[in-house]
Design an enzyme around this catalytic site. Structure first.
Site, short mmCIF file in Angstrom:
data_model
loop_
_atom_site.label_atom_id
_atom_site.label_comp_id
_atom_site.label_asym_id
_atom_site.label_seq_id
_atom_site.Cartn_x
_atom_site.Cartn_y
_atom_site.Cartn_z
N ASN A 42 0.83 -1.23 0.00
CA ASN A 42 0.00 0.00 0.00
C ASN A 42 0.85 1.27 0.00
O ASN A 42 0.75 2.12 0.88
CB ASN A 42 -0.99 0.01 1.17
N LYS A 100 -3.09 -8.81 -2.10
CA LYS A 100 -3.73 -8.27 -0.90
C LYS A 100 -5.06 -7.60 -1.25
O LYS A 100 -5.13 -6.75 -2.14
CB LYS A 100 -2.79 -7.25 -0.25
N HIS A 137 -7.44 -7.79 4.41
CA HIS A 137 -7.78 -6.84 5.48
C HIS A 137 -9.28 -6.94 5.66
O HIS A 137 -10.05 -6.43 4.85
CB HIS A 137 -7.36 -5.42 5.11
N LEU A 220 -5.49 0.05 12.84
CA LEU A 220 -6.65 -0.56 12.19
C LEU A 220 -6.26 -1.96 11.72
O LEU A 220 -5.22 -2.12 11.09
CB LEU A 220 -7.11 0.29 10.99
N ASP A 248 2.24 -6.46 11.47
CA ASP A 248 1.56 -5.25 10.96
C ASP A 248 2.26 -4.01 11.49
O ASP A 248 1.63 -2.98 11.76
CB ASP A 248 0.08 -5.24 11.32
#
EC number: 3.5.2.3
Length: 347
Positions: A42, A100, A137, A220, A248
């Site tokens: 990302n 992902k 996610h 998150l 993470d």
């Protein structure tokens, strides 16, 4: 109880290294402990194809400390436009290990993510055919859904459908945070597994909200109540091969966290295995740490376990108050606090 713990070198199956000037810092922190890591895609712009993944991989390799054998395992960022050919080309590269699924708007730099699961069904079918893993996610993003319920709703509305529609697709439900997620993974087929972070094992939403808002606990999926934390600890220390380490670790510059609208993410890579050791020690389960950290992940990904070892020693030390982050600073989780385990550094 032993004051030394030797493990096969672990891997991190979910980490954010960011890009550019910060890479020498983030790569050094992960390479200190881990043999390999699944690198989140990302970026801005995101890593959408094998060519972009290779370019990012080369930047990471160039940032490794001298003598490091750390191996980045690359991931594609799924979008509504991802094609089966994108998947096949990435798989053929040999260095892209997964793709992902970010629901659009779910987390940092997810604006280019998937707007409807159905739009990526052709890509998922190709992934199942070529043996590429799907990383998820698992949160819905509709405004009317409470932020603490978004994982559970995602399971009910989307994840069950995906695993039923593509039974041969290997799925990693990433950074799970709820008892419902633990139950789902346990009841699913052998093709479904999950990663769990150190901060979700060690902390719950009280740590973030009681006595003042603590922005460095904000991540998150968000920290949940202590009953969910207990379920995660049960899963991580169970010995089940369905659960494995994924930090993470997600650094943001200090000013971006300590802000009226602060960014989501906890920076744990600097002391990740030390933090996991604390969590496992709470459950008198240090004997289960090697499986969780070093064995279950490679087995699920179809990769060999690392052959070298690391050693943790029971030796209290103080976490740094801040760390360099390019020309800025990042505040690590537990900044300025005592940690009970220390990674033994070899000359």
């Amino acid at each position: 109880m032993s004051d030394r713990l030797t493990l096969l070198r672990p891997d991190d199956w979910h980490i954010h290294l960011r890009d550019g000037a910060v890479l020498p810092h983030t790569v050094a922190d992960v390479a200190r402990t881990f043999g390999r890591a699944i690198i989140m895609p990302n970026l801005v712009p995101p890593v959408r194809n094998a060519q972009q993944a290779d370019a990012y991989r080369q930047r990471i390799l160039a940032a490794r400390p001298a003598g490091s054998r750390f191996e980045p395992l690359m991931v594609l960022y799924l979008t509504d436009q991802t094609t089966p050919e994108d998947i096949r080309t990435a798989k053929a590269s040999g260095f892209v290990h997964a793709a992902k699924l970010y629901p659009a708007g779910a987390t940092t730099n997810s604006d280019s993510g998937v707007t409807s699961i159905d739009k990526i069904f052709p890509a998922l079918e190709a992934m199942a055919e070529v043996g590429m893993l799907l990383l998820v996610h698992g949160e819905v993003t509709r405004g009317e859904i409470d932020v603490f319920d978004r994982e559970k709703v995602f399971i009910d509305e989307h994840l069950r459908r995906v695993v039923e529609r593509f039974p041969t697709l290997k799925v990693v439900f990433e950074h799970i945070t709820t008892g419902e997620a633990v139950q789902f993974v346990n009841e699913a087929s052998a093709n479904v597994a999950a990663t769990i972070t150190a901060h979700h094992l060690l902390y719950n939403r009280n740590h973030m909200l009681v006595g003042g808002i603590r922005p460095h606990f904000y991540c998150l999926p968000i920290l949940k109540r202590n009953t969910h934390q207990a379920s995660l600890l049960d899963a991580a220390t169970s010995g089940s091969g369905k659960f494995f380490l994924g930090t993470d670790s997600a650094p943001h510059a200090q000013h971006a966290k300590e802000n009226a609208c602060g960014c989501a993410g906890c920076y744990t890579a600097y002391a990740a295995i030390e933090l996991y050791a604390e969590a496992f020690e709470q459950r008198n389960a240090l004997d289960k740490l090697e499986g969780f950290a070093s064995l279950h992940g490679p087995a699920f990904y179809g990769l060999p376990a690392n052959q070298d070892t690391i050693t943790l020693v029971r030796d209290e030390w103080t976490a740094p108050a801040s760390l360099p982050f390019g020309e800025l600073t990042v505040i690590p989780l537990r900044a300025g606090e005592k940690l009970r385990w220390r990674l033994e550094e070899h000359a």
